[in-house]
Every structure is written in C-alpha cells, then in structure tokens.
Design a protein around this motif. Sequence first.
Motif, PDB file in Angstrom:
ATOM      1  N   LEU A 176       0.836  -1.197   0.000  1.00 34.06           N
ATOM      2  CA  LEU A 176       0.000   0.000   0.000  1.00 34.06           C
ATOM      3  C   LEU A 176       0.873   1.250   0.000  1.00 34.06           C
ATOM      4  N   GLY A 177       1.945   1.186   0.795  1.00 34.83           N
ATOM      5  CA  GLY A 177       2.868   2.323   0.834  1.00 34.83           C
ATOM      6  C   GLY A 177       3.393   2.649  -0.549  1.00 34.83           C
ATOM      7  N   MET A 178       3.865   1.607  -1.242  1.00 34.71           N
ATOM      8  CA  MET A 178       4.421   1.845  -2.579  1.00 34.71           C
ATOM      9  C   MET A 178       3.357   2.340  -3.542  1.00 34.71           C
ATOM     10  N   ALA A 179       2.164   1.719  -3.427  1.00 37.83           N
ATOM     11  CA  ALA A 179       1.090   2.123  -4.328  1.00 37.83           C
ATOM     12  C   ALA A 179       0.712   3.582  -4.086  1.00 37.83           C
ATOM     13  N   LEU A 180       0.617   3.966  -2.807  1.00 34.91           N
ATOM     14  CA  LEU A 180       0.215   5.343  -2.500  1.00 34.91           C
ATOM     15  C   LEU A 180       1.265   6.340  -2.980  1.00 34.91           C
ATOM     16  N   LEU A 224       6.506   0.564 -11.819  1.00 38.02           N
ATOM     17  CA  LEU A 224       7.488  -0.078 -10.949  1.00 38.02           C
ATOM     18  C   LEU A 224       8.442   0.936 -10.313  1.00 38.02           C
ATOM     19  N   GLN A 225       8.147   2.223 -10.518  1.00 38.46           N
ATOM     20  CA  GLN A 225       9.043   3.249  -9.975  1.00 38.46           C
ATOM     21  C   GLN A 225       9.183   3.125  -8.463  1.00 38.46           C
ATOM     22  N   SER A 226       8.051   2.865  -7.792  1.00 39.73           N
ATOM     23  CA  SER A 226       8.096   2.743  -6.330  1.00 39.73           C
ATOM     24  C   SER A 226       8.962   1.576  -5.915  1.00 39.73           C
ATOM     25  N   VAL A 227       8.891   0.478  -6.692  1.00 41.96           N
ATOM     26  CA  VAL A 227       9.714  -0.686  -6.373  1.00 41.96           C
ATOM     27  C   VAL A 227      11.191  -0.305  -6.497  1.00 41.96           C
ATOM     28  N   ALA A 228      11.502   0.373  -7.584  1.00 42.42           N
ATOM     29  CA  ALA A 228      12.891   0.800  -7.785  1.00 42.42           C
ATOM     30  C   ALA A 228      13.348   1.701  -6.644  1.00 42.42           C
ATOM     31  N   ASP A 229      12.466   2.614  -6.237  1.00 42.37           N
ATOM     32  CA  ASP A 229      12.814   3.525  -5.139  1.00 42.37           C
ATOM     33  C   ASP A 229      13.012   2.757  -3.842  1.00 42.37           C
TER      34      ASP A 229
END
Lengths: 412, 372
Positions: free
Chosen positions: B54-58, B84-89
């Motif tokens: 949820l954190g990444m999605a938000l 996938l930017q949040s995953v990379a971050d």
Amino acid sequence: MNSPVEHKPSNVEFSDVVTHDSGRKTMTLNMGPQHPSTHGVLRLVLELDGETVVSCRPEIGYLHTGIEKTLESKLYYKALPMTDRMDYMSPMSNNLGYCLAVEKLLDIEDAIPARAKWIRVLMSELTRINSHLVWLGTHAIDLGAMSMFLYTFRDRETLLDIYELVSGQRMMSSYFRIGGLMMDVPKDFDKSIRRILKNLPDRIDEYEDLLTNNRIWQMRTIGVAKISAENAIDGGLTGASLRGSGVKYDVRKAFPYSDYDKFDFQVPVGVHGDVFSRYQVRVYEMRESLKIMGQALDGLPEGPYIAHVPGVILPPKPDVLSKMESLIYHFKIITDGFKVPRGSVYVPIESGKGEIGFYIDSDGTNVPNRVRVRPPSFVNLSALPKMVEGSLVSDVVAAIGSIDIVLGEIDR
Amino acid sequence: MLDFLFGQLVATHATFDVVTLSDRTTQALAEDPWLAAGYALLGLAGVGGFLSLLGMALIYVERKVAAHFQCRLGPMRVGWHGMLQSVADAIKLLLKEDIIPDRADRVLFLIAPVFSIIATTLGLILIPMSPSLQVVDLNIGVIFISAVSSFGVLGILLAGWSSNNKWSLLGAMRAGAQFISYEISVTLSLLVVTLFAGSLQLSEIVQSQQDGWWIWRGHIVGLVAFFVFLIASTAELNRPPFDLPEAESELTGGFHTEYSGLRFSFFFLAEFINMFIASALAATLFLGGWMPFHIGGLHTFNGLMDLIPPGLWFAGKTTFIIFLIMWVRWTFPRLRVDQLMRLEWKFLLPVGFINLFAAATLVITKLYFFPW
C-alpha cells in the motif's frame, strides 16, 4: 580544528546558545548556504528565541565569480557575455545596461537605430516577465504552493523559446551588442510574440486565482516582512521591493532610456510594504510588460538593427567579404577591440529585480579600467534583517522570496 | 472464497455478518489448531504485505496525481507508465548507506522510526475493509485508533531530538505542538459519530449506517464533523497545508533531515499509511465504510446497491478521500506555525465542541434522518 580562515563576524557570536544580559537565551541557527529557500547560496545567521527571529545577518560570497574584476581584462565587446551570467534570470536586462553604458562612453547614443532600441525594449520586457515568472514560482514554492512553480516554468518555457529564436541560446542569450543587436529578429518573431501576448494574460489570471484570493496565501503574506517607505528609501531599495512600500520610482519613467518615454505604461505601486504588496506589484508589472511588448511589436520601426560606426561596430558581413576597408576594420575590431575615450559613466536601467546600474571607468584603452555594477539584489538584500526581526522562521522564507534576489548578481 | 472477499450478502434486507480474522482464529482454535495458525499467519503476513504494498502504491499514486496537477507526466520509465518506480525507489532506499550522525543520540535515533511504523501498523489492523476483511475488531476501536495514532508523534519527537540538529529540533517541536492540538479536534469529531452510532466498535459503527451514512443522516452536524475530521486529520498526517514539521522549504526536511535509507523510508511509509488510515477512518465513520449506499426504507434501491460488493465500496470511498487530501496538498500554500495553532484553538476546537453538543441533542431527541 585547523582551518586556515577563521570566519568570525564582528557583532554576533557563533556559539550555539547565546545568553543575553537580561538572562534571555537564544539559539543561533545557520540557514544556508545549502538551504532550499535561500534562492541559491545565501547564508543567513539567525538568532532565534524559540521560533522568533531576534536578529538576522546575511552572509554572502559563496557564489563569488569575480565578474567585475574579469571585465577589467576583457575587450569591451568581449565583456558583454559576462554580464549575462550575473542575474541569470534577466540576461538581456544586464546586456542592455552594459551596452548603454559603453555607448554613452563612446558617445554613439544618437547613432543607435530606432529598430534596435525598440527590439531592446521588447526583449527587456520579455526578460522582466521571465524574471518575474521565476520569482513567482520560487516564491510560491517557498510558501508551500508547489504546483505554482511548475505552472510558471511551463510559461517561462515559451519565453525561453523566444530567446532561442532571436539568439540561438535559451539562457545566456547575449543578444544585444554595443551599438544595437546581434542580428535582426527572424521571420517567426512576430507570430511567436503575439502568441505569448495572447496566452500569458490568461495564465497570469490563473496564478492570481490560485494565490491572490487564497486565504492561506493572504495569511502568509499580508503584514509580513513590512518595510516602510522611509526605510526602503534609506536602504537604497529599488524595483518592486521599493514600489511595494508605495514609492513610485521606476528608472524607466524617472530616467527614460532606449525610447522608453515613447511607450504608454503604468508603474504599479503597493501600499503596505509587506510581502503581499510586493507580490501584487510584480504581478501587475507582468501585465504592464505585456502591454509594452504589444506596443513595441505594433510600432516596430523598419531599418538597420545596428549602428553604423566604423572602427567600433563590426561592418556588415557582405562588406567584409567584398571591401578592403571593411575587412581591415573587421580584423582590427575582432583582434584588438576598439578604444574608448577617457571618462566614466553610470547608466542605470530597470531590470526585473530593480535598478541595475553600470559604472564604467575608461582610461582610453581598449579594456575598461574599472567596471562596477550596482546590483539591485545586493542592495535589496540589505533590507532583509530589518524586515524579519521579530517575525518567525517561516516569515524569513517569505521575506527572502519577496525581495527577489539572485545570488549570481550579489556575488559578482 | 468470494464470500471471504465480499462478505455474506443477504439481498432482501441487507444485514452483514462481520467476521474478523481474529474471530476466525479463535473459532478455529477449538477445532483445528493448524487452521488457527494459518489464519494468524495470514493476518500477520497480510498486514505486513499490505503495509509495504500500500505504501508503494500510494507513493506512486501521489506522484502521478501531483504530476497531472502540475501538467507533467510523472514517472514513466520504470515499467508501464512508471508502475514499478516505487519498487525501484524501495530497492534504492534498502541499499542506501545507513548514516547515523556522529553526535546523534544513537539509541533514540535508531528506535525513533520503529515507533512511527509500529503506531501505524497498530492503527491499520483495526480498519474494517469489508465485513470479512478486518484483522481485529476491538470493542474500543475508535479510542484505540486515536490512542495509537498519538503514539506515532513520539517517534517524530524522538527523531527530532536525537538527531542533534537544530532544524530537526524545530521540526519536532512544531510536530509535538501540532499533533497534540489537532488530536483534540480529531477526537471531538470521532465522538460525534460514536454518539450517533452508540458504539466505539468500528464494525458496529459501519453497521449502524445501513439506513444512511452519518455524513447526511446527522444533518449539518455530520457534515461539520466530517470536515473538522478531514482538516484535523490532515494536520495530524503532517501533510500540506499543515506539513510544518518537515516543511521542506523552511526546515529542509524537519525531523527527518538527518535520516537516510531504510530509516527514512520508515518515516515515509508511516506517513503514507497514516494517510490511508485517516482516509479509511473518515470513510468508515462518515461515509459508511464498506456499507453500500442505502436510503432507509427503499428496499429495492438498497438491494440494487448491495450488488456492488462492500470491499469495493470501501475502496472507492477511501480512494476518494485520499484524492481529496492529495488535491489539497498540490493546491494550497503552507500555514505558518502560529496560524496553525490559531486555526485549531480558536476555530476548530470551539466548532468541534458546539458540534458535539448539537450531536448529543440530536441523539437524545432522535432528530437525525431514519431513526428506526
């Protein structure tokens, strides 16, 4: 610690906590030079009591470029691109100030063709809008309205396109030349400017919708960082920082240069001398600048774009390729510059930040003896301590934004 | 399986049986310990996974929303439309060096982010996402959430203090004052709904709205309480226009100035999950939570609305409020610290109290809509 330069100011101690005679304890806070809202590498030493600012002392010099000194060893025409780099938000205004000063020294003011003057006015006003757009965006981001920054930069992009159109460069345009312009404006110029004249007023309305009537914006700016008209005059403030306090002084009206007296425009003046007044003055100035641009475009005279002064101004390229004298002049000017009569001048103009003046002292050779710039940012910054003392840390940020400084100009 | 996701649905007159994961565990414990262990594990893994996903999605949504407010595209390179930017971050943050300043108070500096994330997780387990998707359903739910959310400020205070950085200290100081003040307004508006529903248990508050959501069943009182809650919780979430504790343009990051890598990401994650919790709570209390849109007495209409699964209702309402909060963030300038306090103590607090009295009057006289 073994540092070669002991950096110690005279009046404020650099200790963490200062105990005053009255028993009050204050904290010294170092704001900058790496701080998101000091608009570059300004450093402020704040003395805080809680969050209240007791004293504020600006420290400058972190962007020292030595431009003034460098100018002393450059041929007059080669010095011009250096001026772009002082106030990098308004390169053309700087160019104009320098060119006018050298032209006055050379006494060729009357030889400048009208077309060159009008295009200079047009581009200076474009530059003023450019400068104000950057100011508006960064000022808003300082106060937390992040989106404004991207909106203003979107519009600034169209102005930079004009720079690119006329000079090939988007930022350091160096479009003006001693005696006139680098070259005439291209075919698309008229169309592009008219597009800006059509779009920008709506965009400025949009900005005002977002900020001017916003309760939070008003709370953050009205009554904040006030400076009275007397104090502003005493401090030597110019530009919107002065006019926000209700003093109607604009170099374009007071000492018209480059045919400014032929244009019809208003000089907006604030009342309260607070952040909001300065904000409103600048927003109105953008509208007035658009008006001037429109007038300049409608009445743009035909004719040459640069003065004809043999030995000082480069001859036209076809002549260089076909005439012996022109070739010699061209060669001589490029390699050796031109000699400027002995004397000194001071020419002020109104840039986006305020009155920028060029004092040039010539000893009769082909390089200036001394160039001194009166930078509006530097002088305006000196009013900052007076503005913020007794206010909160958040107001310091608002105040810095409202005096619209650019560090490249402060640390020339 | 569908039943697990959407809840047991009785179409004629909508009543929903609430079965939480902890209920399932307790029930299963008597019959099959393995099943109980399975449920418990599902709860744990579910909360942990939900938290990070949820954190990444938000964060992705926030960046996209911000981008489109600002006439740009936002992340576009990593994955389809930057999905996938949040995953990379996240990977970047995991791999970053964990810097602890020399002069920091080591122990406090290390545990501060953990405090923040624990408070957030505790809040998350109580949120009723659908009749059967809720980890624990405490009978003091509202009080519990308001208690653990104040626990989070401890992490922020510790972070600011232990960093031994003046900017962090200023941020923490602001955070302490701000959170404690706005806590009152949040609680006052929570109490309004508690009065209406007659229960502190979140699932019962949802059930109490089956004839209509409290935001409009409670006349203007419900509406006022909703807005007070929205404003005060935005302040508690530390989001613009109330983001003074970090106030990037003033305090260069506030309490988390000295944090980097994983520890910074804990604060970051906690902040975003808190936004979800606050939105979910607003949806649960005022917009009926997973309860479909019902109008008391109109059985056919209510039956039609029941065709949309409760989980979707909850997701839709929560998303709407999250969007509202983001919209505000990308539009408004920031308040100043004294104005923030003035807004709370001189405006929101009196309004909250008056509203609470009005709510009590409404409840005693049964004046709200559909009192049956």
